[in-house]
Design a protein around this motif. Structure first.
Motif, short mmCIF file in Angstrom:
data_model
loop_
_atom_site.label_atom_id
_atom_site.label_comp_id
_atom_site.label_asym_id
_atom_site.label_seq_id
_atom_site.Cartn_x
_atom_site.Cartn_y
_atom_site.Cartn_z
N ARG A 112 52.12 31.21 26.72
CA ARG A 112 51.11 30.59 26.03
C ARG A 112 49.92 31.23 26.83
N ARG A 113 50.05 32.15 27.67
CA ARG A 113 48.80 32.84 28.34
C ARG A 113 48.56 33.99 27.73
N PRO A 114 47.47 34.23 26.85
CA PRO A 114 46.81 35.43 26.14
C PRO A 114 46.67 36.83 26.95
N LEU A 115 46.35 36.43 28.30
CA LEU A 115 46.37 37.73 29.41
C LEU A 115 47.54 38.13 29.97
N LEU A 116 48.70 37.40 29.80
CA LEU A 116 50.02 37.66 30.37
C LEU A 116 50.85 38.46 29.45
N ALA A 117 50.62 39.06 28.26
CA ALA A 117 51.32 39.82 27.25
C ALA A 117 52.03 40.75 27.99
N GLY A 118 51.94 41.28 29.12
CA GLY A 118 52.62 42.21 29.80
C GLY A 118 53.31 41.68 31.03
N GLY A 119 53.46 40.08 30.79
CA GLY A 119 54.36 39.60 31.88
C GLY A 119 53.68 39.57 33.34
N ILE A 120 54.57 39.68 34.07
CA ILE A 120 54.51 39.56 35.84
C ILE A 120 53.45 40.52 36.21
N THR A 121 53.56 41.97 35.63
CA THR A 121 52.71 42.99 35.96
C THR A 121 51.31 42.71 35.81
N ASP A 122 50.89 42.20 34.67
CA ASP A 122 49.56 41.65 34.25
C ASP A 122 49.26 40.48 35.11
N TRP A 123 49.96 39.45 35.53
CA TRP A 123 49.81 38.30 36.37
C TRP A 123 49.35 38.76 37.92
N GLU A 124 50.04 39.81 38.59
CA GLU A 124 49.84 40.59 39.67
C GLU A 124 48.48 41.26 39.70
N ARG A 125 48.21 42.06 38.83
CA ARG A 125 46.87 42.87 38.52
C ARG A 125 45.82 41.86 38.54
N ILE A 126 45.80 40.93 37.67
CA ILE A 126 44.68 40.02 37.76
C ILE A 126 44.57 39.33 38.89
N TYR A 127 45.44 38.95 39.35
CA TYR A 127 45.43 38.07 40.52
C TYR A 127 44.66 38.73 41.76
N ASN A 128 45.11 40.28 41.84
CA ASN A 128 44.50 41.13 42.78
C ASN A 128 43.04 41.19 42.69
N VAL A 129 42.74 41.34 41.51
CA VAL A 129 41.26 41.39 41.24
C VAL A 129 40.29 40.17 41.82
N ARG A 130 41.14 38.89 41.38
CA ARG A 130 40.16 37.89 41.71
C ARG A 130 40.66 37.07 43.16
N ARG A 131 41.59 37.53 43.82
CA ARG A 131 41.74 36.97 45.02
C ARG A 131 40.67 36.85 46.16
N PRO A 132 39.79 37.79 46.19
CA PRO A 132 38.63 37.66 47.08
C PRO A 132 37.82 36.42 46.83
N THR A 133 37.72 36.43 45.45
CA THR A 133 36.77 35.08 44.79
C THR A 133 37.25 33.92 45.09
N TYR A 134 38.67 33.62 44.82
CA TYR A 134 39.21 32.55 45.26
C TYR A 134 39.07 32.29 46.79
N GLU A 135 39.28 33.08 47.41
CA GLU A 135 39.25 33.00 49.10
C GLU A 135 37.79 32.46 49.46
N ALA A 136 36.70 33.16 48.73
CA ALA A 136 35.50 32.86 49.14
C ALA A 136 34.94 31.60 48.70
N LEU A 137 35.69 30.98 47.69
CA LEU A 137 35.05 29.80 47.18
C LEU A 137 35.98 28.71 47.77
N ALA A 138 37.03 28.79 48.35
CA ALA A 138 37.97 27.62 48.86
C ALA A 138 37.53 26.92 49.98
N THR A 139 37.47 25.65 49.93
CA THR A 139 37.57 24.66 51.25
C THR A 139 38.65 24.72 51.78
N ILE A 140 39.88 24.64 51.33
CA ILE A 140 41.26 24.79 51.65
C ILE A 140 42.07 25.48 50.92
N CYS A 141 43.07 26.19 51.21
CA CYS A 141 44.07 26.90 50.55
C CYS A 141 45.59 26.35 50.93
#
Ligand SMILES: Nc1ncnc2c1ncn2[C@@H]1O[C@H](COP(=O)(O)OP(=O)(O)O)[C@@H](O)[C@H]1O
Ligand SMILES: O=C(O)C1=C[C@@H](OP(=O)(O)O)[C@@H](O)[C@H](O)C1
Ligand SMILES: [Mg+2]
Length: 165
Positions: free
Chosen positions: A111-140
């Motif tokens: 159902r997720r349009p950004l994951l047409a390429g499966g797990i490779t897309d998931w990993e690439r996108i997560y790697n780009v966003r990871r610092p943003t998630y970490e910076a905003l988190a109160t708890i992980c």
């Protein structure tokens, strides 16, 4: 300000957020669900109007939701918006993480349009966003090898302890 769930696709934001809201006896808002109610399926919005348009209506949904006394689960890419980033500086932000190995079993349905390429897309996108998630988190919390119910219970207890302080 609400309790807000962020993190990569299929980390469990929607499922765990709903349980936490129930546990705290407050309303639950999933911004993707609001978008679907107003505009139709997310895959169709991406196909028809493109990601840029989706991010505009996503920001509107997030802006509204963050004004509600609720548990709010965002879509994984909502934190890309700089206004959302500054809003989240004043919120209780729960970052749900998950490993590549664990998420693979959760990506069914397509159902997720950004994951047409499966797990490779998931990993690439997560790697780009990871610092943003970490910076905003109160708890992980790592959701990789734990049941949804146990994670939700831990978050409910954590919120209640914070409120008692
Ligand atoms: N801790 C978990 N263990 C196993 N499966 C999970 C866990 N958390 C979520 N899932 C499954 O992963 C899928 C995606 O969950 P969802 O809550 O929609 O994630 P998100 O909103 O972060 O994209 C669902 O099928 C859900 O049942
Ligand atoms: O990470 C993203 O860019 C997206 C995540 C999705 O939500 P979930 O994180 O709840 O899957 C949904 O908003 C859309 O498909 C885009
Ligand atoms: Mg979701």
């Amino acid at each position: 300000m609400p309790i807000v769930f962020i993190g990569p696709m299929a980390a469990g934001k929607t499922k765990i957020g709903r349980r936490v809201a129930r546990g705290l006896n407050v309303p639950f808002i999933d911004t993707d669900k609001r978008i679907v109610e107003s505009y139709g399926p997310i895959g169709e919005i991406f196909a028809r109007e493109g990601e840029e348009y989706f991010r505009i209506i996503e920001r509107e949904a997030v802006d509204w939701a963050l004004g509600e006394p609720a548990v709010v689960s965002l879509g994984g890419g909502a934190v890309l918006n700089v206004d959302t980033q500054s809003d989240l500086e004043n919120a209780t932000v729960v970052y749900l993480s998950v490993t590549t190995a664990a998420v693979q079993a959760r990506l069914g349905g397509g159902r997720r349009p950004l994951l047409a390429g499966g797990i490779t897309d998931w990993e690439r996108i997560y790697n780009v966003r990871r610092p943003t998630y970490e910076a905003l988190a109160t708890i992980c919390l790592d959701t990789s090898n734990r049941p949804i119910s146990g994670i939700a219970d831990e978050i409910v207890n954590w919120v209640q302890e914070r409120n008692d302080e």
